[in-house]
Write a protein that holds these residues in place. Structure first.
Motif, PDB file in Angstrom:
ATOM      1  N   GLU A  31      90.392  47.791  11.436  1.00 53.32           N
ATOM      2  CA  GLU A  31      89.067  48.413  11.326  1.00 53.32           C
ATOM      3  C   GLU A  31      88.097  47.482  10.618  1.00 53.32           C
ATOM      4  O   GLU A  31      86.953  47.307  11.056  1.00 53.32           O
ATOM      5  N   ARG A  42      82.387  52.151  10.003  1.00 52.33           N
ATOM      6  CA  ARG A  42      83.759  52.604  10.198  1.00 52.33           C
ATOM      7  C   ARG A  42      83.803  53.806  11.145  1.00 52.33           C
ATOM      8  O   ARG A  42      84.741  53.965  11.932  1.00 52.33           O
ATOM      9  N   ARG A  46      86.115  54.056  14.550  1.00 52.04           N
ATOM     10  CA  ARG A  46      87.096  55.125  14.763  1.00 52.04           C
ATOM     11  C   ARG A  46      86.762  55.940  16.014  1.00 52.04           C
ATOM     12  O   ARG A  46      87.664  56.369  16.733  1.00 52.04           O
ATOM     13  N   THR A  50      89.182  56.348  19.212  1.00 48.45           N
ATOM     14  CA  THR A  50      89.505  57.690  19.707  1.00 48.45           C
ATOM     15  C   THR A  50      89.247  57.781  21.201  1.00 48.45           C
ATOM     16  O   THR A  50      90.032  58.385  21.954  1.00 48.45           O
ATOM     17  N   THR A  60      97.701  54.956  18.339  1.00 47.22           N
ATOM     18  CA  THR A  60      97.446  54.750  16.920  1.00 47.22           C
ATOM     19  C   THR A  60      98.574  55.366  16.117  1.00 47.22           C
ATOM     20  O   THR A  60      98.938  56.516  16.336  1.00 47.22           O
ATOM     21  N   SER A  66      96.328  50.492  15.281  1.00 51.36           N
ATOM     22  CA  SER A  66      96.226  50.840  16.696  1.00 51.36           C
ATOM     23  C   SER A  66      96.812  49.719  17.540  1.00 51.36           C
ATOM     24  O   SER A  66      96.637  48.531  17.239  1.00 51.36           O
TER      25      SER A  66
END
Length: 242
Positions: A31, A42, A46, A50, A60, A66
């Motif tokens: 990340e 961030r 994310r 997703t 993940t 991930s």
């Protein structure tokens, strides 16, 4: 604005996975690395991950990070030390190699296939047809189709060859995945379904020449589609045909 940033980041990571820059099972950048590289928050990182999880392209694991899609553990894995497919040139070499191997495998399948093996090819095509809109399932079922044809050849070395290449032998044009290109991607997907259907029909008819021609045509079209999708946006060229 954040929605566009999310889509852009997801598209970049998606292309890296599909092009083999990030190999199946390989960990994606952290990340913090993505935040630094893309200058995003961030939350954006994310959200992009997703989105890729929902498409089945990323897994993940809590505490580990991930990872790019990994072929199922009960399926064939690429042989240890196998040559990676990491560049456009690699992909084109692989397609040329497949054309020589799989064209003959299809001809042998038309001559030697059993009823059970023919059903396996047909089932793989049905699963591929049902995978529209789900890139991970499409890649797996596409590979399963070619693996079933190799098995139907009656020569285990063809099956071993495809198993060694692994699921990443499938060239998935960016047009199947690009955000905002759903109609165009579907045109390409439907064309691949028709090409697979031609291979299946020729094998079912026991027509060796037709099966070889159908496989060669399919892989030549795959090469053309991949070359068109790999062309930089600024490079002039005809719009790839569906």
């Amino acid at each position: 604005m954040s929605r566009n940033l999310t889509a852009d980041l997801a598209a970049d990571l998606r292309n890296r996975i599909v092009d083999g820059v990030i190999q199946p099972g390989e960990k994606l950048p952290s990340e913090n690395t993505l935040i630094s590289e893309f200058g995003v928050s961030r939350t954006v990182v994310r959200a992009a991950l997703t989105r890729l999880q929902a498409e089945g392209l990323v897994e993940t694991e809590r505490g580990r990070g991930s990872f790019a899609l990994t072929p199922p553990s009960d399926g064939p894995q690429a042989a240890p030390g196998a040559r990676p497919v990491a560049t456009t040139e690699d992909r084109l070499h692989l397609l040329a190699f497949r054309m020589g191997v799989e064209t003959e495998a299809a001809a042998l399948a038309a001559r030697n296939r059993s009823d059970r093996q023919l059903r396996a090819v047909s089932t793989a095509l049905e699963e591929f047809t049902a995978s529209a809109g789900h890139p991970a399932h499409a890649m797996k079922s596409d590979f399963d189709f070619h693996r079933a044809v190799a098995a139907a050849s009656g020569n285990p070395y063809y099956s071993d060859c495809l198993a060694a290449l692994g699921q990443t032998m499938i060239a998935m044009p960016r047009t199947r995945l690009m955000t905002g290109a759903e109609h165009y991607a579907r045109d390409h997907f439907d064309q691949v379904v028709l090409e697979h259907r031609s291979i299946l029909d020729a094998i079912a008819d026991g027509d060796e020449a037709a099966a070889a021609a159908a496989m060669r045509s399919h892989l030549a079209n795959s090469r053309r589609r991949f070359k068109a999708s790999a062309r930089p946006p600024s490079e002039p060229g005809p719009r790839p045909e569906s």
